[in-house]
Structures are given as structure tokens and as C-alpha cells.
Design a protein around this motif. Structure first.
Motif, PDB file in Angstrom:
ATOM      1  N   TYR A   1       9.019   7.285  -5.421  1.00 54.29           N
ATOM      2  CA  TYR A   1       8.443   6.302  -4.975  1.00 54.29           C
ATOM      3  C   TYR A   1       8.043   6.330  -3.796  1.00 54.29           C
ATOM      4  O   TYR A   1       8.742   6.874  -2.996  1.00 54.29           O
ATOM      5  N   ARG A   2       7.185   5.411  -3.218  1.00 57.49           N
ATOM      6  CA  ARG A   2       6.885   5.120  -1.925  1.00 57.49           C
ATOM      7  C   ARG A   2       7.356   3.551  -1.595  1.00 57.49           C
ATOM      8  O   ARG A   2       7.029   2.796  -2.546  1.00 57.49           O
ATOM      9  N   GLN A   3       7.921   3.359  -0.520  1.00 57.99           N
ATOM     10  CA  GLN A   3       8.156   2.033   0.014  1.00 57.99           C
ATOM     11  C   GLN A   3       7.299   1.497   1.145  1.00 57.99           C
ATOM     12  O   GLN A   3       7.507   2.348   2.430  1.00 57.99           O
ATOM     13  N   ASP A   4       6.292   0.588   1.181  1.00 61.75           N
ATOM     14  CA  ASP A   4       5.927   0.053   2.370  1.00 61.75           C
ATOM     15  C   ASP A   4       6.068  -1.421   2.720  1.00 61.75           C
ATOM     16  O   ASP A   4       6.314  -2.061   1.503  1.00 61.75           O
ATOM     17  N   PRO A   5       5.924  -1.718   3.720  1.00 62.95           N
ATOM     18  CA  PRO A   5       6.241  -3.264   3.970  1.00 62.95           C
ATOM     19  C   PRO A   5       5.551  -4.226   3.187  1.00 62.95           C
ATOM     20  O   PRO A   5       4.164  -3.849   3.246  1.00 62.95           O
ATOM     21  N   GLY A   6       5.879  -5.198   2.575  1.00 63.15           N
ATOM     22  CA  GLY A   6       5.263  -6.158   1.830  1.00 63.15           C
ATOM     23  C   GLY A   6       4.900  -5.806   0.423  1.00 63.15           C
ATOM     24  O   GLY A   6       4.274  -6.465  -0.498  1.00 63.15           O
ATOM     25  N   HIS A   7       4.962  -4.303   0.019  1.00 67.81           N
ATOM     26  CA  HIS A   7       4.688  -3.873  -1.530  1.00 67.81           C
ATOM     27  C   HIS A   7       6.250  -3.633  -2.211  1.00 67.81           C
ATOM     28  O   HIS A   7       5.856  -3.050  -3.185  1.00 67.81           O
ATOM     29  N   GLY A   8       7.135  -3.696  -1.755  1.00 68.50           N
ATOM     30  CA  GLY A   8       8.388  -3.237  -2.356  1.00 68.50           C
ATOM     31  C   GLY A   8       8.221  -1.594  -2.678  1.00 68.50           C
ATOM     32  O   GLY A   8       7.735  -0.825  -1.660  1.00 68.50           O
ATOM     33  N   LEU A   9       8.409  -1.240  -3.849  1.00 69.37           N
ATOM     34  CA  LEU A   9       8.723   0.300  -4.176  1.00 69.37           C
ATOM     35  C   LEU A   9       7.371   0.308  -5.277  1.00 69.37           C
ATOM     36  O   LEU A   9       7.375  -0.222  -6.119  1.00 69.37           O
ATOM     37  N   ARG A  10       6.798   1.401  -5.075  1.00 73.43           N
ATOM     38  CA  ARG A  10       5.634   1.727  -5.859  1.00 73.43           C
ATOM     39  C   ARG A  10       5.749   3.155  -6.380  1.00 73.43           C
ATOM     40  O   ARG A  10       6.139   4.051  -5.730  1.00 73.43           O
ATOM     41  N   LEU A  11       5.799   3.432  -7.830  1.00 74.08           N
ATOM     42  CA  LEU A  11       5.665   4.784  -8.593  1.00 74.08           C
ATOM     43  C   LEU A  11       4.678   5.441  -8.100  1.00 74.08           C
ATOM     44  O   LEU A  11       3.424   5.143  -8.503  1.00 74.08           O
ATOM     45  N   ILE A  12       5.125   6.726  -7.716  1.00 71.71           N
ATOM     46  CA  ILE A  12       3.753   7.753  -7.497  1.00 71.71           C
ATOM     47  C   ILE A  12       3.653   8.664  -8.800  1.00 71.71           C
ATOM     48  O   ILE A  12       2.381   8.984  -9.083  1.00 71.71           O
ATOM     49  N   HIS A  13       4.879   9.406  -9.000  1.00 73.60           N
ATOM     50  CA  HIS A  13       4.835  10.356 -10.194  1.00 73.60           C
ATOM     51  C   HIS A  13       6.027  10.265 -10.636  1.00 73.60           C
ATOM     52  O   HIS A  13       7.148   9.966 -10.235  1.00 73.60           O
TER      53      HIS A  13
END
Lengths: 114, 109
Positions: free
Chosen positions: A35-47
Motif C-alpha cells: 500500500y501507499r499512504q498519502d495525506p487525504g487518501h488513507g491507504l491505497r493498494l498498489i499490488h
């Protein structure tokens, strides 16, 4: 605590360079995730991976590749890093056979691309 | 993939107060978790709760799967409860776990 080790913990690199992040687990779990975590996006799955050599794309897979040659290791590669890939990267693992088990997270890798 | 909405986005409490955090899902989920991200950035599992009610000390959670929401209750809050609380769920037709944007909790002494 789940046995998950991410390396490196911090990395600063330049645009255009290749970067590989490693996730190592000692739990013998089938599923592994990046996952990556960016401000305002929570965590998002990459692979994610559902077994050795079995991987699939997540929500934000563009610009990333993964490999899993052993149960315990899941590698995330940025072939040519861009500034938009500056982020905190988390690895997660889960057991079971259908992916319906709790995910446990590593401590993260803070990646800065200048 | 499913959409996940968390509310409120920010919450400030006095130590000892109780609070309720909410998570709404756009579709049914078969995997639902609550996490606490502490000030050091670590993600701590709180509950795996695709349905029903669970309790762990001062924290409890309830998921009403048929109505696509989950609640996290924090009682007698302490300053160490501060951080960001995330819920995440996976739909039946997807392999993605989708996270909400989080609720940032600040507990003041």
C-alpha cells in the motif's frame, strides 16, 4: 505482533532512479500486499500477491511492479521513480485461503524522491 | 471497488470522554477491519469485524452488515488514544481492501 520487516525504513533518491522496497514475513502467510499512504487518501493498494509468483494489480498500480519468488519475501519496484511516488509505503500480510482474514501491517518505508 | 466514508474527519475530546466513530460502505463487504495509526505511524489492528459486535477493553465495535456501516466506540478516552483511526473493507466482487480517509482523534489531558 506479526513478524513483518520492511526495508529500508527510509530512503531518499532522485527522479529517474530505480528503487526496490522489500517486505519480509516470518508467518508463512499466503497473502502479501503493498500500500501507499498519502495525506487525504488513507491507504491505497498498489499490488498484492496470493502465492509464490502469483500477483495482481490494486487500485494504484501504474509505475510499480512486484515480484514474489519466495513465500516470505514480496518486493516492490519503482523502475524509474517520479516525484509523485514520494509516499509512505506499507506492506501487509494475511493468512487463510480466500483473503478474508485480518491484515497485519509492517512499520512502513518513508520514500522521498527529489 | 467499494467507497468508504468515515466520520467525523476530526474529533477533539477531553480525557475521560466517550466517542463514536462511524464507517459507511457503498456496498456489502466480506472483510472489515478497524486500525489505529499511532503518532509514530504504526498501524495497529483493533478489530476484524465483518459483522456483529466485539469488545476489547475500553474499545468496542459493531458492524451492521445489512446496512453497510460499522461503528467504533471508545470509552473513557486517554491521551494515548490519540492518532488516526481507519476502517477498511473488501467487497465480495473485489480483491482490493479499500480504506477510508480516517478520523483524526486528539485527546487532551
Amino acid at each position: 505482533d506479526a513478524g513483518i520487516t520492511q526495508s529500508p525504513r527510509h530512503k531518499v533518491t532522485e527522479t529517474g532512479t530505480p528503487v526496490t522496497l522489500r517486505c519480509h514475513q516470518t508467518e508463512n502467510h499466503r497473502y502479501m500486499y503493498w500500500y501507499r499512504q498519502d495525506p487525504g487518501h488513507g491507504l491505497r493498494l498498489i499490488h498484492y500477491s496470493y502465492g509464490v509468483k502469483d500477483t495482481d494489480k490494486g487500485e494504484v498500480s501504474d509505475g510499480y511492479s512486484v515480484s514474489r519468488s519466495k513465500t516470505e519475501d514480496f518486493l516492490l519496484t519503482l523502475e524509474s521513480a517520479t516525484s509523485s511516488q514520494t509516499s509512505v509505503y506499507f506492506c501487509a500480510i494475511s493468512g487463510g485461503t480466500g483473503g478474508n482474514q485480518p491484515q497485519h501491517f509492517g512499520d512502513g518505508t518513508r520514500l522521498s524522491i527529489l | 471497488g467499494i467507497q468508504v466514508e468515515q466520520s467525523p474527519p476530526d474529533l477533539i475530546l477531553q480525557e475521560g470522554a466517550n466517542s463514536t466513530l462511524r464507517c459507511n460502505f457503498s456496498d456489502s463487504v466480506n472483510n472489515l477491519q478497524w486500525f489505529h495509526q499511532n503518532p509514530w505511524g504504526q498501524l495497529i489492528n483493533l478489530f476484524y469485524i465483518p459483522s456483529g459486535t466485539k469488545q476489547n477493553g475500553r474499545l468496542s465495535a459493531t458492524t451492521v452488515a445489512t446496512e453497510r456501516y460499522s461503528l467504533l466506540y471508545i470509552s473513557s478516552s486517554q491521551t494515548t488514544d490519540s492518532g488516526v483511526y481507519f476502517c477498511a473493507g473488501r467487497g465480495y466482487n473485489n480483491n482490493d481492501m479499500r480504506f477510508g480517509a480516517g478520523t483524526r482523534l486528539t485527546v487532551k489531558p
